[in-house]
Design a protein around this motif. Structure first.
Motif, PDB file in Angstrom:
ATOM      1  N   SER A  24       2.834 -10.856  -2.754  1.00 46.87           N
ATOM      2  CA  SER A  24       1.393 -11.097  -2.770  1.00 46.87           C
ATOM      3  C   SER A  24       1.077 -12.576  -2.616  1.00 46.87           C
ATOM      4  CB  SER A  24       0.792 -10.572  -4.080  1.00 46.87           C
ATOM      5  OG  SER A  24       0.872  -9.165  -4.147  1.00 46.87           O
ATOM      6  N   ALA A  78      -4.242  -6.355  -7.036  1.00 44.75           N
ATOM      7  CA  ALA A  78      -3.528  -7.542  -6.559  1.00 44.75           C
ATOM      8  C   ALA A  78      -4.448  -8.535  -5.867  1.00 44.75           C
ATOM      9  CB  ALA A  78      -2.406  -7.142  -5.614  1.00 44.75           C
ATOM     10  N   ARG A 127      -5.733  -8.424  -2.973  1.00 42.90           N
ATOM     11  CA  ARG A 127      -5.583  -8.467  -1.520  1.00 42.90           C
ATOM     12  C   ARG A 127      -5.521  -7.032  -0.986  1.00 42.90           C
ATOM     13  NH1 ARG A 127      -3.440 -13.675  -0.296  1.00 42.90           N
ATOM     14  NH2 ARG A 127      -2.452 -14.688  -2.079  1.00 42.90           N
ATOM     15  N   ALA A 137      -1.903  -5.592  -0.388  1.00 37.56           N
ATOM     16  CA  ALA A 137      -0.990  -5.463  -1.525  1.00 37.56           C
ATOM     17  C   ALA A 137      -1.497  -4.325  -2.405  1.00 37.56           C
ATOM     18  CB  ALA A 137      -0.913  -6.761  -2.314  1.00 37.56           C
TER      19      ALA A 137
END
Length: 357
Positions: A277, A296, A298, A301
């Motif tokens: 990540s 996470a 994102r 991820a």
């Protein structure tokens, strides 16, 4: 703040989670001298960070050896010498991000007149001049450090783990890949190992996954880990065409470089997985007895956590060793999440190409 000492001596995953704090600190205090106190062997993970001016190595292992051998006079001299080197740097602020007695003591040992602790435990609050109560958004990566940053008035926009790799480690990683006929982005890093068995997925699962990742995505599995995990990594690699076992074959910064250049990262709750990540590599994390985060931050991820009633149990499993929280995760589920993160990255790259055009 003109001269700042950050204390977070270990472990790999926690250093990754704490990494956005130093960037936020640098944005607020661009001319400050920022040092990070860390254990030897882990400093390579932080060495290329442009926001850190100095890494100070705490010789914990050497002190423990002197204690075991009852060489107490030498230990006292070593502690005094280390304290003198810290005080000579004239820190005005020490920030204990580890919250334990040992880290609070190291912050106190620095002689900094302002000592800030995050949720200080084990009596370390008595060594601080300020204590920021523990807090943050449950389930969000790096949440506790974002909470500390906000308390100190730092900018917390884009507060996500971020790591840097030195050019020489990138070159070494690429040379190692070339030895095995691999190229950047054409392999998937597998991070199957931790120090606790209740955080491990099954070898059968990793073997099946290595075959499926190769067949569907064209990515060879590269299995990373420490020297004690060489044999287990070899067993996983033998079951999948093209898989490569590199456990124990790299330094920590070289392993980080391999994660940074991978096409995909799949792993359990271990530092190598969290690095994925931090580098923006498509990442799938498998959690069971622990749950450090579910978000996470994102889209490329993702976290798999079954949410069983007994999980997270952390260090006190009640399942008699069956570890269903992880073993009930099937390779097909992992492949579904892998497709998702790879699709997000492909979409992002397409967007960047459109903007460039």
């Amino acid at each position: 703040m003109n001269r700042i000492l950050l204390v977070r001596t270990s472990a790999i995953g926690d250093l990754v989670f704490a990494s956005p704090f130093v960037a936020a600190l640098r944005r607020r205090y661009p001319d400050a001298h920022i040092a990070w106190l860390v254990e030897p062997g882990l400093d390579g993970l932080l060495a290329a960070d442009p926001c850190i001016d100095e890494l100070i190595l705490w010789p914990k292992a050497e002190w423990k050896r002197l204690w075991r051998e009852r060489r107490l006079a030498e230990l006292r001299r070593a502690v005094r010498a280390f304290a003198a080197t810290l005080k000579a740097r004239d820190f005005d602020t020490a920030i204990d991000m580890q919250s334990l007695f040992k880290s609070g003591w190291l912050a106190w040992l620095s002689g900094a007149p302002r000592r800030i602790g995050l949720g200080s435990r084990e009596g370390s609050r008595w060594l601080m001049t300020e204590v920021v109560p523990a807090g943050g958004t449950p389930g969000q990566i790096s949440s506790e450090y974002r909470h500390l940053a906000r308390h100190l008035g730092l900018d917390t926009d884009h507060f996500l783990p971020r790591l840097a790799v030195a050019d020489d480690n990138t070159r070494k990683a690429r040379a190692l890949l070339a030895e095995h006929g691999l190229a950047p982005r054409r392999y998937a890093v597998f991070a199957p190992f931790t120090t606790r068995p209740q955080k491990h997925w099954s070898e059968d699962g990793w073997q099946a996954l290595a075959r499926r990742v190769r067949e569907e995505f064209g990515l060879a599995a590269v299995i990373l880990g420490g020297p004690s995990e060489r044999e287990a990594a070899r067993r996983i690699a033998l079951a999948a065409p093209g898989a490569v076992a590199l456990a124990g074959a790299t330094s920590l910064p070289e392993a980080a470089a391999l994660v940074a250049q991978a096409g995909l990262v799949i792993g359990v709750d271990t530092g190598l997985t969290h690095m994925g990540s931090a580098f923006g590599t498509p990442t799938v994390a498998l959690f069971g007895s622990t749950r450090p985060y579910l978000d996470a931050g994102r889209p490329d991820a993702r976290v798999i956590w079954l949410g069983l009633a007994c999980s997270p149990c952390r260090r006190r499993p009640s399942c008699g060793g069956s570890h269903d929280c992880l073993h009930d995760i099937h390779p097909g589920r992992v492949m579904d999440e892998a497709r998702t993160v790879l699709a997000h990255q492909a979409q992002r790259r397409g967007h960047h190409k459109e903007k460039a055009a």
